[in-house]
Design an enzyme around this catalytic site. Sequence first.
Site, PDB file in Angstrom:
ATOM      1  N   SER A 168     -12.223 -24.718  40.727  1.00  0.00           N
ATOM      2  CA  SER A 168     -12.116 -25.523  41.945  1.00  0.00           C
ATOM      3  C   SER A 168     -10.857 -25.248  42.753  1.00  0.00           C
ATOM      4  CB  SER A 168     -12.190 -27.000  41.576  1.00  0.00           C
ATOM      5  OG  SER A 168     -11.183 -27.316  40.647  1.00  0.00           O
ATOM      6  N   HIS A 196     -19.089 -26.782  40.867  1.00  0.00           N
ATOM      7  CA  HIS A 196     -18.907 -26.156  42.187  1.00  0.00           C
ATOM      8  C   HIS A 196     -19.877 -24.999  42.415  1.00  0.00           C
ATOM      9  CE1 HIS A 196     -15.406 -28.200  43.880  1.00  0.00           C
ATOM     10  NE2 HIS A 196     -14.939 -28.289  42.651  1.00  0.00           N
ATOM     11  N   LYS A 227     -21.345 -33.093  44.555  1.00  0.00           N
ATOM     12  CA  LYS A 227     -20.782 -32.085  45.462  1.00  0.00           C
ATOM     13  C   LYS A 227     -21.897 -31.554  46.378  1.00  0.00           C
ATOM     14  CE  LYS A 227     -16.670 -31.470  42.822  1.00  0.00           C
ATOM     15  NZ  LYS A 227     -16.306 -31.333  41.412  1.00  0.00           N
TER      16      LYS A 227
HETATM   17  C1  PLP Z   1     -15.731 -32.312  40.494  1.00  0.00           C
HETATM   18  C2  PLP Z   1     -15.845 -31.715  39.150  1.00  0.00           C
HETATM   19  C3  PLP Z   1     -16.312 -32.476  38.076  1.00  0.00           C
HETATM   20  C4  PLP Z   1     -16.581 -33.946  38.192  1.00  0.00           C
HETATM   21  O1  PLP Z   1     -17.731 -34.220  38.901  1.00  0.00           O
HETATM   22  P1  PLP Z   1     -17.972 -35.697  39.485  1.00  0.00           P
HETATM   23  O2  PLP Z   1     -19.435 -35.753  39.647  1.00  0.00           O
HETATM   24  O3  PLP Z   1     -17.195 -35.797  40.748  1.00  0.00           O
HETATM   25  O4  PLP Z   1     -17.471 -36.643  38.440  1.00  0.00           O
HETATM   26  C5  PLP Z   1     -16.498 -31.845  36.866  1.00  0.00           C
HETATM   27  N1  PLP Z   1     -16.210 -30.534  36.708  1.00  0.00           N
HETATM   28  C6  PLP Z   1     -15.740 -29.785  37.716  1.00  0.00           C
HETATM   29  C7  PLP Z   1     -15.448 -28.328  37.489  1.00  0.00           C
HETATM   30  C8  PLP Z   1     -15.536 -30.357  38.967  1.00  0.00           C
HETATM   31  O5  PLP Z   1     -15.057 -29.614  39.957  1.00  0.00           O
END
Ligand code: PLP
Length: 381
Positions: A168, A196, A227
């Site tokens: 990320s 992502h 996301k």
């Molecule tokens: C954003 C993210 C999460 C968490 O996801 P949410 O649904 O926002 O709790 C988990 N792993 C990675 C790699 C992320 O970027």
Amino acid sequence: MRAAGSYFRLRELESACEPLSRADGREVINLASNNYLGLANHPKLKEAALEAVRRFGAGTGAVRTITGTMAIHMELERKIAAFKNTEACVVFQSGFAANAGTVSAILGPEDHIISDELNHASIIDGCRLSRAKIHVFRHRDVAHAGEILAGLESVSGRKLLITDGVFSMDGDIGPLDGLVEVAERYGAIMMVDDAHSSGVLGRNGRGTVDHFGLHGRVGVQVGTLSKAIGVLGGYVCGSRDLIEYLYHRARPFLFSTSHPPAVTAACNAAFDLLLAEPERIELLWDNTRYFQAALAAQGFSTGLSQTPITPILVGEARTAHEYSAALFEEGLWATGIGFPTVPKGRARIRAIVTAAHTRELLDRAVETLTRVAKRMGILAQ
Ligand SMILES: *Cc1c(COP(=O)(O)O)cnc(C)c1O
């Protein structure tokens, strides 16, 4: 934190999450969200949510194992499993809960985790909760992961090899193809977190397993509904046995109430859209290439990015935060990120392109980024 320059206050979004949003009293080009496909405010998702509220209400009344499993929850799990080409799927309240709940459920103190040094916080927490022994390999270093596994060959206990699909902070892609081979060689379970990458990589956004052509070879696939899917939640895809096991053992699943109908129905609508309108993903990648080429032409460094996550490297953390604040004043919202989230000297603005940005907005964004960077001495005049 104030003294160290790491103190922040929360910005308030005053409109829907859109390419042009209102926040803290001004209109800004929004390059800060993870709303890759522009689904967060999509009419079909909103209509599905409203319809679900009318038919099924505002809440589910309990956790999944009591009254909290509605037909629409099972429909979503079937839909995601089919999409990911796996036997089964379990949906969690968030991606965070999916990672933390899964790793801690399938491993115990006698087991071993081999984890990329830049894996997400929710994986790290899951590893700690499991009380398994944690072995960290250098970022994207398949050979190092292999060395660690080789050293554990005669040691008892399960081994779990974990990577993010897309990282990320830098937007680079995890070497899942190489890691799968290493996992198979040493009998480790392979787990990937596609938070992502789902909705971004692979056919119709099926994620890194599809991107690398690894169907059937990754035991645990995690994704998020928060996301690219545009709503909220996380999920795990894998064998029917794995999912049944998580139904019985994953603590966030057992002990925290399920998604309200609106969330579940909106997610269902989002997966229908991914299948019906894959051109949205093409648009995301066209915008990404356009934006990153325009930044490079102005002399910006976008580091290791291979995806819509676009780090704009500026050096020191304080510079990144000041740059981000100045950009916001000029109508551009992009997050400043510094140490300890990223290494010292590698502070950056992180800009995330979406399918919904118009070329005109991206042009304006590049113009603003350049003008402010020159004024601040980040770019040469
Ligand atoms: C954003 C993210 C999460 C968490 O996801 P949410 O649904 O926002 O709790 C988990 N792993 C990675 C790699 C992320 O970027």
